[in-house]
Design an enzyme around this catalytic site. Structure first.
Site, PDB file in Angstrom:
ATOM      1  N   LYS A 167     -45.170  28.770  -4.401  1.00  0.00           N
ATOM      2  CA  LYS A 167     -44.371  27.775  -3.686  1.00  0.00           C
ATOM      3  C   LYS A 167     -44.765  27.659  -2.215  1.00  0.00           C
ATOM      4  O   LYS A 167     -45.431  28.521  -1.648  1.00  0.00           O
ATOM      5  CB  LYS A 167     -42.880  28.090  -3.842  1.00  0.00           C
ATOM      6  CG  LYS A 167     -42.373  27.773  -5.249  1.00  0.00           C
ATOM      7  CD  LYS A 167     -40.881  27.885  -5.373  1.00  0.00           C
ATOM      8  CE  LYS A 167     -40.420  27.413  -6.754  1.00  0.00           C
ATOM      9  NZ  LYS A 167     -38.966  27.570  -6.944  1.00  0.00           N
ATOM     10  N   ARG A 206     -40.230  34.344 -12.644  1.00  0.00           N
ATOM     11  CA  ARG A 206     -40.816  33.119 -13.205  1.00  0.00           C
ATOM     12  C   ARG A 206     -42.151  32.873 -12.504  1.00  0.00           C
ATOM     13  O   ARG A 206     -42.187  32.614 -11.305  1.00  0.00           O
ATOM     14  CB  ARG A 206     -39.848  31.951 -12.998  1.00  0.00           C
ATOM     15  CG  ARG A 206     -40.274  30.646 -13.638  1.00  0.00           C
ATOM     16  CD  ARG A 206     -39.193  29.574 -13.433  1.00  0.00           C
ATOM     17  NE  ARG A 206     -39.555  28.329 -14.091  1.00  0.00           N
ATOM     18  CZ  ARG A 206     -40.261  27.358 -13.523  1.00  0.00           C
ATOM     19  NH1 ARG A 206     -40.679  27.499 -12.269  1.00  0.00           N
ATOM     20  NH2 ARG A 206     -40.549  26.257 -14.191  1.00  0.00           N
TER      21      ARG A 206
END
Length: 283
Positions: free
Chosen positions: A223, A257
């Site tokens: 991210k 995740r």
């Protein structure tokens, strides 16, 4: 140390969370995901990638048919169904027993996905966008991953306090719909409606979240919160992802995740050995 949780799944399995890190492999069947858009949006490619992640140690496969990256184009319910349902059916037909999660905020998609073989519903709006989502999860007795994404939050209020209040509403909605508290996992939603400082404040406060009494999922993989610190592209963010995951694990987080299953799994197993003692058992 880690709290333990036994999450009942609609196929009779139980997802057990505790000291052993649980790895969720990301399977984006979209053409426009921020990191791997278009790489797995054909059924054969998606199935092959899922099987490869399972071989590398993924404990859950999370399938998403609509990108939530900033600036992404929303897709219709039918288009999302057309993307995810054939992949779930193909994985079940291939004999996959690894739990499948459907990453969607649309109740109809979640409903059809669970009927096709998914056992977890991963809702980026934490059951708070559409009241039918909680009803679908309760109907199927699916496990629920509820993420924090409060588009109306006051940015002047402390982010972690806001997340905890948000999850109190999620838990109330779940219980009102008939979802057991044991079926819930909380995800603080890194990158969703949060500044760079917010994201790291949340990571630093992982222990406050794990002390809320639920399993906690961490989703920092590739991210921008990593890229903005390291000044690199999504494909170059593995080391940063591992660092974030190990820090969160050391503070009690359960599910991670990730795009890159094996290196994250290996790093987290070393963190587990450090906290709890080494094991030479394979698996």
């Amino acid at each position: 140390m880690h709290s333990t949780h036994a999450i009942p799944l609609p196929n009779g399995q139980t997802l057990r969370l505790g000291p052993m890190p649980t790895i969720m492999g990301i399977l984006n069947v979209t053409p426009d995901s921020f990191s791997d858009g278009g790489a797995h949006n054909l059924i054969d490619a998606a199935v092959a990638h899922a099987l490869a992640m399972i071989a590398e140690g993924a404990d859950i496969i999370d399938i998403g048919g609509e990108s939530t990256r900033p600036g992404s184009t929303p897709v219709s319910t039918q288009e999302e169904l057309d993307r995810v349902i054939p992949v779930i059916e193909a994985l079940i037909a291939a004999g996959v027993t690894t739990p499948i999660s459907i990453d969607s905020h649309k109740p109809l998609v979640a409903d059809q996905a669970v009927q096709s073989g998914a056992v977890l519903i991963n809702d980026v709006h934490g059951l708070q966008r559409d009241p039918d989502m909680a009803a679908v999860a309760a109907l199927h007795r699916a496990g629920v991953i509820a993420m924090h994404w409060d588009v109306a939050r006051d940015p002047d209020k402390p982010i972690v306090d806001d997340i905890i209040r948000y999850f109190e509403r999620t838990v109330a909605l779940a219980e009102a719909a008939g979802i057991s508290r044991t079926s819930l996992v909380l995800d603080p939603g890194f990158g969703f409606g949060k500044s760079l400082s917010d994201n790291y404040a949340v990571l630093n406060a992982t222990r406050r979240l794990t002390n809320c009494g639920f399993g906690v999922l961490i989703g920092t993989s590739r991210k921008s919160m990593i890229g903005k610190v390291l000044h690199n592209e999504p494909s170059e963010r593995l080391a940063g992802t591992i660092a974030a995951n190990v820090l969160a694990y050391a503070n009690g987080a359960h599910i991670f995740r990730v795009h890159d299953v094996k290196p994250n799994r290996d790093a987290l197993r070393i963190a587990q050995a450090t906290l709890y003692g080494p094991s030479t058992e394979r698996g």
